[in-house]
Design a protein around this motif. Sequence first.
Motif, PDB file in Angstrom:
ATOM      1  N   LEU A 126       0.833  -1.207   0.000  1.00  0.00           N
ATOM      2  CA  LEU A 126       0.000   0.000   0.000  1.00  0.00           C
ATOM      3  C   LEU A 126       0.867   1.258   0.000  1.00  0.00           C
ATOM      4  O   LEU A 126       0.592   2.211  -0.729  1.00  0.00           O
ATOM      5  N   ILE A 127       1.920   1.241   0.794  1.00  0.00           N
ATOM      6  CA  ILE A 127       2.836   2.390   0.843  1.00  0.00           C
ATOM      7  C   ILE A 127       3.431   2.626  -0.543  1.00  0.00           C
ATOM      8  O   ILE A 127       3.398   3.738  -1.070  1.00  0.00           O
ATOM      9  N   ASN A 128       3.985   1.571  -1.123  1.00  0.00           N
ATOM     10  CA  ASN A 128       4.648   1.683  -2.417  1.00  0.00           C
ATOM     11  C   ASN A 128       3.687   2.157  -3.505  1.00  0.00           C
ATOM     12  O   ASN A 128       3.992   3.097  -4.251  1.00  0.00           O
ATOM     13  N   ASN A 129       2.533   1.519  -3.605  1.00  0.00           N
ATOM     14  CA  ASN A 129       1.563   1.892  -4.636  1.00  0.00           C
ATOM     15  C   ASN A 129       1.100   3.336  -4.469  1.00  0.00           C
ATOM     16  O   ASN A 129       1.003   4.084  -5.449  1.00  0.00           O
ATOM     17  N   SER A 130       0.822   3.725  -3.238  1.00  0.00           N
ATOM     18  CA  SER A 130       0.331   5.085  -2.975  1.00  0.00           C
ATOM     19  C   SER A 130       1.408   6.124  -3.266  1.00  0.00           C
ATOM     20  O   SER A 130       1.130   7.156  -3.895  1.00  0.00           O
ATOM     21  N   CYS A 131       2.631   5.861  -2.825  1.00  0.00           N
ATOM     22  CA  CYS A 131       3.734   6.794  -3.082  1.00  0.00           C
ATOM     23  C   CYS A 131       3.993   6.921  -4.583  1.00  0.00           C
ATOM     24  O   CYS A 131       4.233   8.023  -5.085  1.00  0.00           O
ATOM     25  N   GLN A 132       3.923   5.805  -5.301  1.00  0.00           N
ATOM     26  CA  GLN A 132       4.132   5.862  -6.749  1.00  0.00           C
ATOM     27  C   GLN A 132       3.024   6.656  -7.443  1.00  0.00           C
ATOM     28  O   GLN A 132       3.287   7.368  -8.413  1.00  0.00           O
ATOM     29  N   ARG A 133       1.815   6.543  -6.956  1.00  0.00           N
ATOM     30  CA  ARG A 133       0.707   7.319  -7.544  1.00  0.00           C
ATOM     31  C   ARG A 133       0.947   8.815  -7.337  1.00  0.00           C
ATOM     32  O   ARG A 133       0.726   9.619  -8.238  1.00  0.00           O
ATOM     33  N   VAL A 134       1.397   9.189  -6.129  1.00  0.00           N
ATOM     34  CA  VAL A 134       1.699  10.599  -5.864  1.00  0.00           C
ATOM     35  C   VAL A 134       2.838  11.062  -6.768  1.00  0.00           C
ATOM     36  O   VAL A 134       2.777  12.157  -7.340  1.00  0.00           O
ATOM     37  N   GLN A 135       3.850  10.230  -6.935  1.00  0.00           N
ATOM     38  CA  GLN A 135       4.968  10.579  -7.816  1.00  0.00           C
ATOM     39  C   GLN A 135       4.479  10.788  -9.247  1.00  0.00           C
ATOM     40  O   GLN A 135       4.909  11.738  -9.924  1.00  0.00           O
ATOM     41  N   SER A 136       3.575   9.953  -9.705  1.00  0.00           N
ATOM     42  CA  SER A 136       3.012  10.103 -11.054  1.00  0.00           C
ATOM     43  C   SER A 136       2.243  11.416 -11.185  1.00  0.00           C
ATOM     44  O   SER A 136       2.331  12.098 -12.217  1.00  0.00           O
ATOM     45  N   ILE A 137       1.504  11.769 -10.156  1.00  0.00           N
ATOM     46  CA  ILE A 137       0.755  13.022 -10.169  1.00  0.00           C
ATOM     47  C   ILE A 137       1.715  14.208 -10.218  1.00  0.00           C
ATOM     48  O   ILE A 137       1.521  15.154 -10.989  1.00  0.00           O
ATOM     49  N   ILE A 138       2.766  14.157  -9.412  1.00  0.00           N
ATOM     50  CA  ILE A 138       3.753  15.239  -9.429  1.00  0.00           C
ATOM     51  C   ILE A 138       4.390  15.346 -10.813  1.00  0.00           C
ATOM     52  O   ILE A 138       4.555  16.452 -11.341  1.00  0.00           O
ATOM     53  N   ASN A 139       4.725  14.216 -11.409  1.00  0.00           N
ATOM     54  CA  ASN A 139       5.298  14.240 -12.759  1.00  0.00           C
ATOM     55  C   ASN A 139       4.326  14.861 -13.758  1.00  0.00           C
ATOM     56  O   ASN A 139       4.732  15.630 -14.634  1.00  0.00           O
ATOM     57  N   GLU A 140       3.052  14.555 -13.640  1.00  0.00           N
ATOM     58  CA  GLU A 140       2.035  15.149 -14.528  1.00  0.00           C
ATOM     59  C   GLU A 140       1.966  16.655 -14.313  1.00  0.00           C
ATOM     60  O   GLU A 140       1.862  17.428 -15.285  1.00  0.00           O
ATOM     61  N   LEU A 141       2.038  17.095 -13.071  1.00  0.00           N
ATOM     62  CA  LEU A 141       2.020  18.531 -12.785  1.00  0.00           C
ATOM     63  C   LEU A 141       3.248  19.225 -13.394  1.00  0.00           C
ATOM     64  O   LEU A 141       3.141  20.330 -13.917  1.00  0.00           O
ATOM     65  N   ILE A 142       4.393  18.555 -13.337  1.00  0.00           N
ATOM     66  CA  ILE A 142       5.620  19.114 -13.928  1.00  0.00           C
ATOM     67  C   ILE A 142       5.472  19.228 -15.442  1.00  0.00           C
ATOM     68  O   ILE A 142       5.788  20.263 -16.035  1.00  0.00           O
ATOM     69  N   ILE A 143       4.966  18.173 -16.057  1.00  0.00           N
ATOM     70  CA  ILE A 143       4.820  18.138 -17.516  1.00  0.00           C
ATOM     71  C   ILE A 143       3.883  19.246 -18.011  1.00  0.00           C
ATOM     72  O   ILE A 143       4.094  19.812 -19.080  1.00  0.00           O
ATOM     73  N   THR A 144       2.866  19.553 -17.233  1.00  0.00           N
ATOM     74  CA  THR A 144       1.852  20.510 -17.687  1.00  0.00           C
ATOM     75  C   THR A 144       2.185  21.963 -17.348  1.00  0.00           C
ATOM     76  O   THR A 144       1.399  22.850 -17.667  1.00  0.00           O
ATOM     77  N   LEU A 145       3.336  22.196 -16.732  1.00  0.00           N
ATOM     78  CA  LEU A 145       3.716  23.582 -16.450  1.00  0.00           C
ATOM     79  C   LEU A 145       3.902  24.354 -17.750  1.00  0.00           C
ATOM     80  O   LEU A 145       4.442  23.831 -18.724  1.00  0.00           O
TER      81      LEU A 145
END
Length: 125
Positions: free
Chosen positions: A48-67
Motif C-alpha cells: 500500500l505504501i509503495n503503490n500510494s507513493c508511486q501514484r503521488v509521484q506520477s501526479i507530481i510528474n504530470e504537474l511538472i509536464i503541464t507547467l
Amino acid sequence: MLQNAAQSYQTNQATTATPAELTFMLYNGALKFLKLAKAGIQKSDVELINNSCQRVQSIINELIITLNDAYPISQQFRTMYDYMLRRMIEANVRKDIEAIEEVEDFFLQFRDTWKEAMVLAKNRG
C-alpha cells in the motif's frame, strides 16, 4: 454495476474538465494517495505504501509536464514539484511518514490556493 457508473462519471469528469479543474483534481488525487500512504505506514503494509507513493509521484510528474514555461512562476513550481518528488521517493524507500506529511502540507496549500484562484477567475469572467 455501481462501480462502472462511478468510473464512467470520473472519466467523463476528467475529459470535460478545464485545465484549471484538472489541476485541482490532481491536487485532490495526490492528497487521497498521501492519506493511503500514511495508512500503509501505520499498518506496515509495504504494498500500500509503495503503490500510494508511486501514484503521488506520477501526479507530481504530470504537474511538472503541464507547467507552462511562458510564465516565470512555472520555474518556481518546477523547483517545488522536484523537491516534493524527491521527498516522495525518500518516503517510499524509508517508510517516512514525516516526509509524506511534508508533501501533504504542500499539496494542501497548493490545492486551497488553486481553489481560491479558480473562484476569483470565475467571478471575473
